[in-house]
Design a protein around this motif. Sequence first.
Motif, PDB file in Angstrom:
ATOM      1  N   THR A 105       0.829  -1.214   0.000  1.00  0.00           N
ATOM      2  CA  THR A 105       0.000   0.000   0.000  1.00  0.00           C
ATOM      3  C   THR A 105       0.852   1.247   0.000  1.00  0.00           C
ATOM      4  O   THR A 105       0.625   2.168  -0.802  1.00  0.00           O
ATOM      5  CB  THR A 105      -0.949  -0.006   1.212  1.00  0.00           C
ATOM      6  OG1 THR A 105      -1.821  -1.140   1.119  1.00  0.00           O
ATOM      7  CG2 THR A 105      -1.766   1.269   1.287  1.00  0.00           C
ATOM      8  N   TYR A 108       2.708   1.600  -3.235  1.00  0.00           N
ATOM      9  CA  TYR A 108       1.755   2.068  -4.240  1.00  0.00           C
ATOM     10  C   TYR A 108       1.519   3.574  -4.092  1.00  0.00           C
ATOM     11  O   TYR A 108       1.434   4.292  -5.087  1.00  0.00           O
ATOM     12  CB  TYR A 108       0.428   1.309  -4.114  1.00  0.00           C
ATOM     13  CG  TYR A 108      -0.629   1.812  -5.073  1.00  0.00           C
ATOM     14  CD1 TYR A 108      -0.590   1.465  -6.422  1.00  0.00           C
ATOM     15  CD2 TYR A 108      -1.663   2.635  -4.634  1.00  0.00           C
ATOM     16  CE1 TYR A 108      -1.546   1.929  -7.303  1.00  0.00           C
ATOM     17  CE2 TYR A 108      -2.625   3.107  -5.507  1.00  0.00           C
ATOM     18  CZ  TYR A 108      -2.556   2.757  -6.839  1.00  0.00           C
ATOM     19  OH  TYR A 108      -3.502   3.224  -7.721  1.00  0.00           O
ATOM     20  N   GLY A 109       1.438   4.050  -2.867  1.00  0.00           N
ATOM     21  CA  GLY A 109       1.232   5.465  -2.613  1.00  0.00           C
ATOM     22  C   GLY A 109       2.363   6.349  -3.102  1.00  0.00           C
ATOM     23  O   GLY A 109       2.196   7.559  -3.267  1.00  0.00           O
ATOM     24  N   TYR A 112       2.276   4.435  -7.615  1.00  0.00           N
ATOM     25  CA  TYR A 112       1.013   4.117  -8.277  1.00  0.00           C
ATOM     26  C   TYR A 112       1.152   3.048  -9.359  1.00  0.00           C
ATOM     27  O   TYR A 112       0.624   3.183 -10.439  1.00  0.00           O
ATOM     28  CB  TYR A 112       0.353   5.395  -8.819  1.00  0.00           C
ATOM     29  CG  TYR A 112       0.074   6.363  -7.705  1.00  0.00           C
ATOM     30  CD1 TYR A 112      -1.020   6.184  -6.877  1.00  0.00           C
ATOM     31  CD2 TYR A 112       0.949   7.419  -7.442  1.00  0.00           C
ATOM     32  CE1 TYR A 112      -1.255   7.040  -5.823  1.00  0.00           C
ATOM     33  CE2 TYR A 112       0.716   8.277  -6.388  1.00  0.00           C
ATOM     34  CZ  TYR A 112      -0.392   8.079  -5.582  1.00  0.00           C
ATOM     35  OH  TYR A 112      -0.617   8.927  -4.518  1.00  0.00           O
ATOM     36  N   ASP A 113       1.851   1.967  -9.028  1.00  0.00           N
ATOM     37  CA  ASP A 113       2.012   0.824  -9.925  1.00  0.00           C
ATOM     38  C   ASP A 113       0.841  -0.132  -9.683  1.00  0.00           C
ATOM     39  O   ASP A 113       0.653  -0.630  -8.571  1.00  0.00           O
ATOM     40  CB  ASP A 113       3.348   0.136  -9.631  1.00  0.00           C
ATOM     41  CG  ASP A 113       3.628  -1.044 -10.531  1.00  0.00           C
ATOM     42  OD1 ASP A 113       2.684  -1.774 -10.907  1.00  0.00           O
ATOM     43  OD2 ASP A 113       4.804  -1.257 -10.857  1.00  0.00           O
ATOM     44  N   GLU A 114       0.062  -0.399 -10.723  1.00  0.00           N
ATOM     45  CA  GLU A 114      -1.144  -1.212 -10.611  1.00  0.00           C
ATOM     46  C   GLU A 114      -0.877  -2.629 -10.111  1.00  0.00           C
ATOM     47  O   GLU A 114      -1.730  -3.225  -9.451  1.00  0.00           O
ATOM     48  CB  GLU A 114      -1.886  -1.253 -11.947  1.00  0.00           C
ATOM     49  CG  GLU A 114      -2.583   0.046 -12.283  1.00  0.00           C
ATOM     50  CD  GLU A 114      -3.617   0.462 -11.250  1.00  0.00           C
ATOM     51  OE1 GLU A 114      -4.439  -0.372 -10.809  1.00  0.00           O
ATOM     52  OE2 GLU A 114      -3.591   1.655 -10.852  1.00  0.00           O
ATOM     53  N   ILE A 117      -1.108  -2.710  -6.297  1.00  0.00           N
ATOM     54  CA  ILE A 117      -2.471  -2.612  -5.779  1.00  0.00           C
ATOM     55  C   ILE A 117      -3.229  -3.921  -6.013  1.00  0.00           C
ATOM     56  O   ILE A 117      -4.012  -4.350  -5.166  1.00  0.00           O
ATOM     57  CB  ILE A 117      -3.198  -1.388  -6.395  1.00  0.00           C
ATOM     58  CG1 ILE A 117      -4.351  -0.932  -5.514  1.00  0.00           C
ATOM     59  CG2 ILE A 117      -3.709  -1.633  -7.756  1.00  0.00           C
ATOM     60  CD1 ILE A 117      -3.894  -0.262  -4.292  1.00  0.00           C
ATOM     61  N   ILE A 146      -5.931   6.010  -0.726  1.00  0.00           N
ATOM     62  CA  ILE A 146      -4.876   6.252  -1.715  1.00  0.00           C
ATOM     63  C   ILE A 146      -5.412   6.028  -3.126  1.00  0.00           C
ATOM     64  O   ILE A 146      -5.100   6.788  -4.037  1.00  0.00           O
ATOM     65  CB  ILE A 146      -3.639   5.364  -1.436  1.00  0.00           C
ATOM     66  CG1 ILE A 146      -2.960   5.802  -0.135  1.00  0.00           C
ATOM     67  CG2 ILE A 146      -2.648   5.425  -2.588  1.00  0.00           C
ATOM     68  CD1 ILE A 146      -1.854   4.873   0.345  1.00  0.00           C
ATOM     69  N   GLU A 147      -6.238   5.000  -3.292  1.00  0.00           N
ATOM     70  CA  GLU A 147      -6.814   4.729  -4.613  1.00  0.00           C
ATOM     71  C   GLU A 147      -7.742   5.858  -5.064  1.00  0.00           C
ATOM     72  O   GLU A 147      -7.742   6.241  -6.225  1.00  0.00           O
ATOM     73  CB  GLU A 147      -7.611   3.423  -4.603  1.00  0.00           C
ATOM     74  CG  GLU A 147      -6.749   2.191  -4.578  1.00  0.00           C
ATOM     75  CD  GLU A 147      -7.583   0.932  -4.515  1.00  0.00           C
ATOM     76  OE1 GLU A 147      -7.538   0.163  -5.483  1.00  0.00           O
ATOM     77  OE2 GLU A 147      -8.278   0.716  -3.498  1.00  0.00           O
ATOM     78  N   PRO A 150      -5.341   9.627  -5.721  1.00  0.00           N
ATOM     79  CA  PRO A 150      -4.005   9.183  -6.132  1.00  0.00           C
ATOM     80  C   PRO A 150      -2.945  10.271  -6.230  1.00  0.00           C
ATOM     81  O   PRO A 150      -1.772   9.976  -6.099  1.00  0.00           O
ATOM     82  CB  PRO A 150      -4.243   8.542  -7.495  1.00  0.00           C
ATOM     83  CG  PRO A 150      -5.476   9.174  -7.999  1.00  0.00           C
ATOM     84  CD  PRO A 150      -6.311   9.486  -6.796  1.00  0.00           C
ATOM     85  N   TYR A 151      -3.326  11.483  -6.465  1.00  0.00           N
ATOM     86  CA  TYR A 151      -2.318  12.517  -6.653  1.00  0.00           C
ATOM     87  C   TYR A 151      -2.628  13.715  -5.766  1.00  0.00           C
ATOM     88  O   TYR A 151      -3.155  14.717  -6.227  1.00  0.00           O
ATOM     89  CB  TYR A 151      -2.232  12.936  -8.127  1.00  0.00           C
ATOM     90  CG  TYR A 151      -1.932  11.762  -9.019  1.00  0.00           C
ATOM     91  CD1 TYR A 151      -0.662  11.201  -9.040  1.00  0.00           C
ATOM     92  CD2 TYR A 151      -2.916  11.181  -9.805  1.00  0.00           C
ATOM     93  CE1 TYR A 151      -0.379  10.100  -9.830  1.00  0.00           C
ATOM     94  CE2 TYR A 151      -2.639  10.079 -10.602  1.00  0.00           C
ATOM     95  CZ  TYR A 151      -1.368   9.551 -10.607  1.00  0.00           C
ATOM     96  OH  TYR A 151      -1.084   8.457 -11.382  1.00  0.00           O
TER      97      TYR A 151
END
Length: 161
Positions: A105, A108-109, A112-114, A117, A146-147, A150-151
Amino acid sequence: MNSNSSSLFSLAHDLLTCGLDGSPIYADQFTRLNRDVYERAIELYNIHGATAEEEAELCLGLLVAFAATIYDNGCKQEYIQNVLDRSWEVLPKLSASLLKVRLLTYCYGEIYDEELIQEAHCIINSWDKSSLTLDQIEIMKELKNIEENPYPWEEFTDDFK
């Protein structure tokens, strides 16, 4: 060593959630907590765990600490990238666990690599939904946050000219 990384994670988590419960945030307390988290992260930065789990806990604590703090000695992005590199090395060695979901998590934060997640969701989907722990519920909420956001540091331009 394990208690140091757990302590860093806990302290950084407190900083990230400071004031979210509706309690007032005092500037001196916030500044002190920021400094303490950043200094502890720098102290632990060059330490490596003896096991995959210890290394993952260290990486997790460092990622959360660097994300939570306002301080930067000019090398913060380099530190984060190094911790991400360490995380890539340790993630395949971890069993499907709360620790792995947390590390996935927070990685990913940062990027942001799928794939990260998807793996986190795969582990979460294997959990017994009728007996989730508070920690499991919390990381599920964090992942969702986070999802959905995302930005958080988008740059705005003045389009009104």
